[in-house]
Design an enzyme around this catalytic site. Structure first.
Site, short mmCIF file in Angstrom:
data_model
loop_
_atom_site.label_atom_id
_atom_site.label_comp_id
_atom_site.label_asym_id
_atom_site.label_seq_id
_atom_site.Cartn_x
_atom_site.Cartn_y
_atom_site.Cartn_z
N GLY A 92 0.81 -1.24 0.10
CA GLY A 92 -0.04 0.02 0.05
C GLY A 92 0.71 1.19 -0.04
O GLY A 92 2.07 1.10 -0.35
N ASP A 200 -6.87 5.15 11.38
CA ASP A 200 -6.78 4.68 9.91
C ASP A 200 -7.71 3.40 9.99
O ASP A 200 -7.05 2.41 9.28
CB ASP A 200 -5.59 4.44 9.27
CG ASP A 200 -5.53 4.33 7.93
OD1 ASP A 200 -6.35 4.69 7.22
OD2 ASP A 200 -4.33 3.65 7.35
#
Length: 360
Positions: A92, A200
């Site tokens: 990511g 997150d």
């Protein structure tokens, strides 16, 4: 006709020899000193290199219908030189995750290699703050085992969740969704009790293993990296941010990280139920469309076909005003959780009662 007989002298000699052999077998064995049974041999020379793991195949097969016994507990210190990368399991904006094997114990882990060219002072600050995460210990939070500063890269050794993330999962069954929600919420409540803000929470950071245990990953790492990196650089992360975090003018410039986690959690749970991102745009939309959907539009709601308990649960999470959102401790006492899970009574006594039912 008589059979031929051997000579008498020869037969006598054979018998005498046989008797002498029998007598020889009865000789006593030499006696040893019981205090000195063997001569001690020198130990083999020690080697600083860990032996290769010979259990790769059995470790990989342990996820089958007949799992092998679990390996012994990991040592207190996991040396970086003893880790062997097996394959890449994810990547990511923040880094790449590899499945690795600790050769001496043959245990499997996940190694997250974090991107970013930081100078030494910033890197040391990040390492000091991430070191705190090694003390986190909860069944619904991915365990952080070690942190390495290797060749200028920050690498975090984590518990391996072999069934990946819940990204893209559609869970319309409220009973199953409640059980999953309870596990995620328990992990969030634990982190918040430890004064750790995740920052997150989203489906890619909610992982599951072969035992169907759901755990939160990447806790605290985003908070630490946000000090030196642009937290809005990832569109996928922006899609789950609370309105006041994107536009500080909505809450007089104040940001409550704990309330922000609850918003992200509510968006994720509603996404599981619907099987799609719950806003009018997509997660991959541009920054302007995401900001308009999250900050300017009304918060998404559970559909009328859902139970009133689930609709109320989502409404408590997705309040535009952060102060009106329920806390993780309060949500653990919500009827949507209690009617599908066996919540330990000792935990209930420690939680604050939920606020009254929200008015429509």
């Amino acid at each position: 006709m008589r059979p031929i007989q051997p000579p008498a002298s020869t037969a006598g000699i054979s018998r005498n020899k046989r008797k002498r052999r029998l007598r020889d077998l009865t000789l006593p064995l030499p006696q040893r000193d019981p205090t000195n049974l063997a001569v001690p041999l020198p130990l083999p020379p020690s080697s600083s290199t860990a032996p290769p793991c010979t259990n790769h195949r059995s470790a990989n097969n342990s996820m089958g219908p007949h799992p092998h016994p679990p390996p012994p507990p990991p040592p207190q210190t996991l040396e970086f030189s003893h880790l062997e990368r097996v394959n890449r399991i994810g990547s990511g904006a923040g880094g790449t995750v590899y499945k690795v094997i600790h050769r001496p114990s043959c245990r499997q882990y996940a190694l997250k290699v974090m991107y970013g060219n930081h100078d030494e002072s910033v890197r040391n600050q990040i390492l000091r703050e991430i070191m705190i995460l090694r003390d986190v210990d909860d069944p619904n939070v991915v365990k952080c085992h070690e942190i390495y500063n290797h060749n200028g890269e920050i690498q975090v050794l984590l518990e391996l969740m072999d069934n990946g993330s819940l990204e893209g999962r559609h869970i319309p069954n409220e009973h199953l969704l409640s059980k999953l929600t309870y596990q995620i919420l328990s992990g969030i409540a634990y982190l918040h009790r430890r004064k750790i803000v995740h920052r997150d929470i989203k489906p890619p950071n909610i992982l599951v293993n072969s035992m169907n245990k759901v755990k939160i990953a990447d806790f605290g790492v985003s908070r630490v990296l946000a000090q030196t990196m642009d937290c809005n650089s990832s569109v996928g992360t922006l899609a789950y941010m609370s309105p006041e975090r994107i536009n500080s003018d909505l809450n007089n410039g104040k940001y409550d990280g704990f309330a922000g986690d609850i918003w992200s959690f509510g968006v994720s749970i509603l996404e599981f139920y619907l099987g799609r991102y719950p806003f009018t745009t997509t997660r991959q939309g541009d920054w302007a469309s995401l900001m308009f959907a999250i900050c300017m539009s009304e918060p998404p709601e559970a559909p009328p076909t859902a139970s009133k308990e689930f609709r109320d649960f989502i409404a408590r999470c997705l309040q535009r005003e952060p102060a009106r959102r329920s806390t993780a401790a309060q949500l653990l006492r919500h009827q949507f959780i209690l009617q599908h899970n066996q919540v330990p009574q000792q935990n209930l006594h420690q939680l604050l009662p939920p606020p009254p039912i929200l008015s429509s």
